[in-house]
Design an enzyme around this catalytic site. Sequence first.
Site, PDB file in Angstrom:
ATOM      1  N   TYR A 277       0.815  -1.208   0.000  1.00 26.51           N
ATOM      2  CA  TYR A 277       0.000   0.000   0.000  1.00 26.51           C
ATOM      3  C   TYR A 277       0.850   1.260   0.000  1.00 26.51           C
ATOM      4  O   TYR A 277       2.062   1.200   0.148  1.00 26.51           O
ATOM      5  CB  TYR A 277      -0.959  -0.008   1.189  1.00 26.51           C
ATOM      6  CG  TYR A 277      -0.326   0.335   2.525  1.00 26.51           C
ATOM      7  CD1 TYR A 277       0.503  -0.580   3.188  1.00 26.51           C
ATOM      8  CD2 TYR A 277      -0.552   1.566   3.134  1.00 26.51           C
ATOM      9  CE1 TYR A 277       1.074  -0.260   4.413  1.00 26.51           C
ATOM     10  CE2 TYR A 277       0.018   1.880   4.359  1.00 26.51           C
ATOM     11  CZ  TYR A 277       0.831   0.967   4.996  1.00 26.51           C
ATOM     12  OH  TYR A 277       1.398   1.279   6.195  1.00 26.51           O
TER      13      TYR A 277
ATOM     14  N   ARG B 160       7.985   4.049  -4.876  1.00 25.24           N
ATOM     15  CA  ARG B 160       8.062   3.168  -3.697  1.00 25.24           C
ATOM     16  C   ARG B 160       7.056   2.029  -3.821  1.00 25.24           C
ATOM     17  O   ARG B 160       7.348   0.880  -3.467  1.00 25.24           O
ATOM     18  CB  ARG B 160       7.826   3.978  -2.416  1.00 25.24           C
ATOM     19  CG  ARG B 160       8.045   3.182  -1.146  1.00 25.24           C
ATOM     20  CD  ARG B 160       8.032   4.036   0.113  1.00 25.24           C
ATOM     21  NE  ARG B 160       6.721   4.608   0.378  1.00 25.24           N
ATOM     22  CZ  ARG B 160       6.451   5.428   1.394  1.00 25.24           C
ATOM     23  NH1 ARG B 160       7.406   5.783   2.234  1.00 25.24           N
ATOM     24  NH2 ARG B 160       5.239   5.910   1.569  1.00 25.24           N
TER      25      ARG B 160
ATOM     26  N   ARG C  73      -8.539 -20.641  -0.737  1.00 26.09           N
ATOM     27  CA  ARG C  73      -7.491 -20.212   0.187  1.00 26.09           C
ATOM     28  C   ARG C  73      -6.303 -21.148   0.047  1.00 26.09           C
ATOM     29  O   ARG C  73      -6.290 -22.247   0.596  1.00 26.09           O
ATOM     30  CB  ARG C  73      -8.021 -20.232   1.633  1.00 26.09           C
ATOM     31  CG  ARG C  73      -7.039 -19.666   2.627  1.00 26.09           C
ATOM     32  CD  ARG C  73      -7.581 -19.679   4.058  1.00 26.09           C
ATOM     33  NE  ARG C  73      -6.586 -19.136   4.983  1.00 26.09           N
ATOM     34  CZ  ARG C  73      -5.577 -19.842   5.489  1.00 26.09           C
ATOM     35  NH1 ARG C  73      -5.430 -21.118   5.176  1.00 26.09           N
ATOM     36  NH2 ARG C  73      -4.712 -19.272   6.309  1.00 26.09           N
TER      37      ARG C  73
ATOM     38  N   LYS D  35       6.284  -1.801   1.983  1.00 25.86           N
ATOM     39  CA  LYS D  35       5.081  -1.227   2.602  1.00 25.86           C
ATOM     40  C   LYS D  35       3.958  -2.254   2.466  1.00 25.86           C
ATOM     41  O   LYS D  35       3.061  -2.138   1.618  1.00 25.86           O
ATOM     42  CB  LYS D  35       4.736   0.133   1.964  1.00 25.86           C
ATOM     43  CG  LYS D  35       4.062   1.090   2.950  1.00 25.86           C
ATOM     44  CD  LYS D  35       4.117   2.525   2.488  1.00 25.86           C
ATOM     45  CE  LYS D  35       3.144   3.439   3.199  1.00 25.86           C
ATOM     46  NZ  LYS D  35       3.250   3.523   4.642  1.00 25.86           N
TER      47      LYS D  35
ATOM     48  N   GLU E 122      12.493   2.273  14.081  1.00 23.25           N
ATOM     49  CA  GLU E 122      11.603   3.373  13.696  1.00 23.25           C
ATOM     50  C   GLU E 122      10.380   3.350  14.602  1.00 23.25           C
ATOM     51  O   GLU E 122      10.325   2.584  15.566  1.00 23.25           O
ATOM     52  CB  GLU E 122      11.199   3.242  12.223  1.00 23.25           C
ATOM     53  CG  GLU E 122      10.493   1.942  11.900  1.00 23.25           C
ATOM     54  CD  GLU E 122      10.145   1.789  10.423  1.00 23.25           C
ATOM     55  OE1 GLU E 122      10.057   2.790   9.699  1.00 23.25           O
ATOM     56  OE2 GLU E 122       9.930   0.635  10.010  1.00 23.25           O
TER      57      GLU E 122
ATOM     58  N   LEU F 198      11.039   1.496   7.011  1.00 24.13           N
ATOM     59  CA  LEU F 198      10.366   1.936   5.793  1.00 24.13           C
ATOM     60  C   LEU F 198      11.066   3.207   5.280  1.00 24.13           C
ATOM     61  O   LEU F 198      11.292   4.129   6.064  1.00 24.13           O
ATOM     62  CB  LEU F 198       8.892   2.251   6.068  1.00 24.13           C
ATOM     63  CG  LEU F 198       8.153   2.578   4.768  1.00 24.13           C
ATOM     64  CD1 LEU F 198       7.719   1.301   4.084  1.00 24.13           C
ATOM     65  CD2 LEU F 198       6.983   3.491   5.002  1.00 24.13           C
TER      66      LEU F 198
END
Length: 286
Positions: free
Chosen positions: A30, A49, A98, A145, A177, A201
């Site tokens: 995302y 990114r 699944r 991300k 972070e 990140l």
Amino acid sequence: MLYLNGQFLRPEDAKISALDRGCLFGDGVYEVIPVYSRQPFRLAEHVRRLDASLASIALPNPHSAAEWMELVQAVIARQDYDDQSVYLHVTRGSAGERDFPFPQDVAPTVLINPAPLVTPSHEQKACGVRAISHADFRWLRCDIKSLNLLPTVLLREAAKRAGCAECLMFRDGWLSEGAASNIFVVKDGVIAVPPKDHLILPGITYDLVLELAKQHGLPLQVRRISEAETRAADELWMTSSTKEILAIVELDGQPVGLGQVGPLAKRMDAHYQDFKQTVMRAGAAC
Ligand code: PLP
């Protein structure tokens, strides 16, 4: 209006399969793009990114950079508010079952969902915020991300319950972070931040802070920072697209430095706000 798989829809009309791999496995990535006065900030960098995150999970990018920029602009244009936080994600779609390995010939799910941009309040800016800390129990690809955000959910909930805004993470005695932000440390007038590697990140705001420090002659080092150094800092800042530059004045119940927003945080935030008004809002090359 949001965008889902080629259509602009009202949120209540948007439907995703219950077997979408984003839903089953968090199998996707995302972005969050801040938009000021309808100008997306560093859209090209966000799209780059996103492309890097997609490549890291071997999910073919469904759009070229130009198509992404056009789509995001189209979503921005459909909202009735000017400052936006544009969330977008791409998942590996739904194969109707699944099963862990990648499905063949399944279209990815593309969602772009904007919301009004909420930046820190005047009080948060003036007084700073409090933080807790925790061992960094995430995986070793924090540069992706990823939609797997369970650690962030748990750590931000713990922070909230403690009346705090963020949770700093340490791995093997080193600062990594925040749960959803990059962390800068100030000691004796020198700003420091951990390097952009697989453990954090690569923040778009991180880059901007480095640029502003250079532009305004503020000393800044990119290097590993120990937990002891973090706890002995004069100032701590958290940075992200929505939190901008926010001073942390208390860590685990102990004051950071003098327990107030420090002089370098104030200077850097002034540079950031000035940049926001003159460059970001104007949509100038930024
Ligand atoms: N680190 C983590 C774990 C994040 O989730 C975020 C943003 O959400 C950041 C850093 C800051 O990145 P950016 O400045 O691009 O918002």
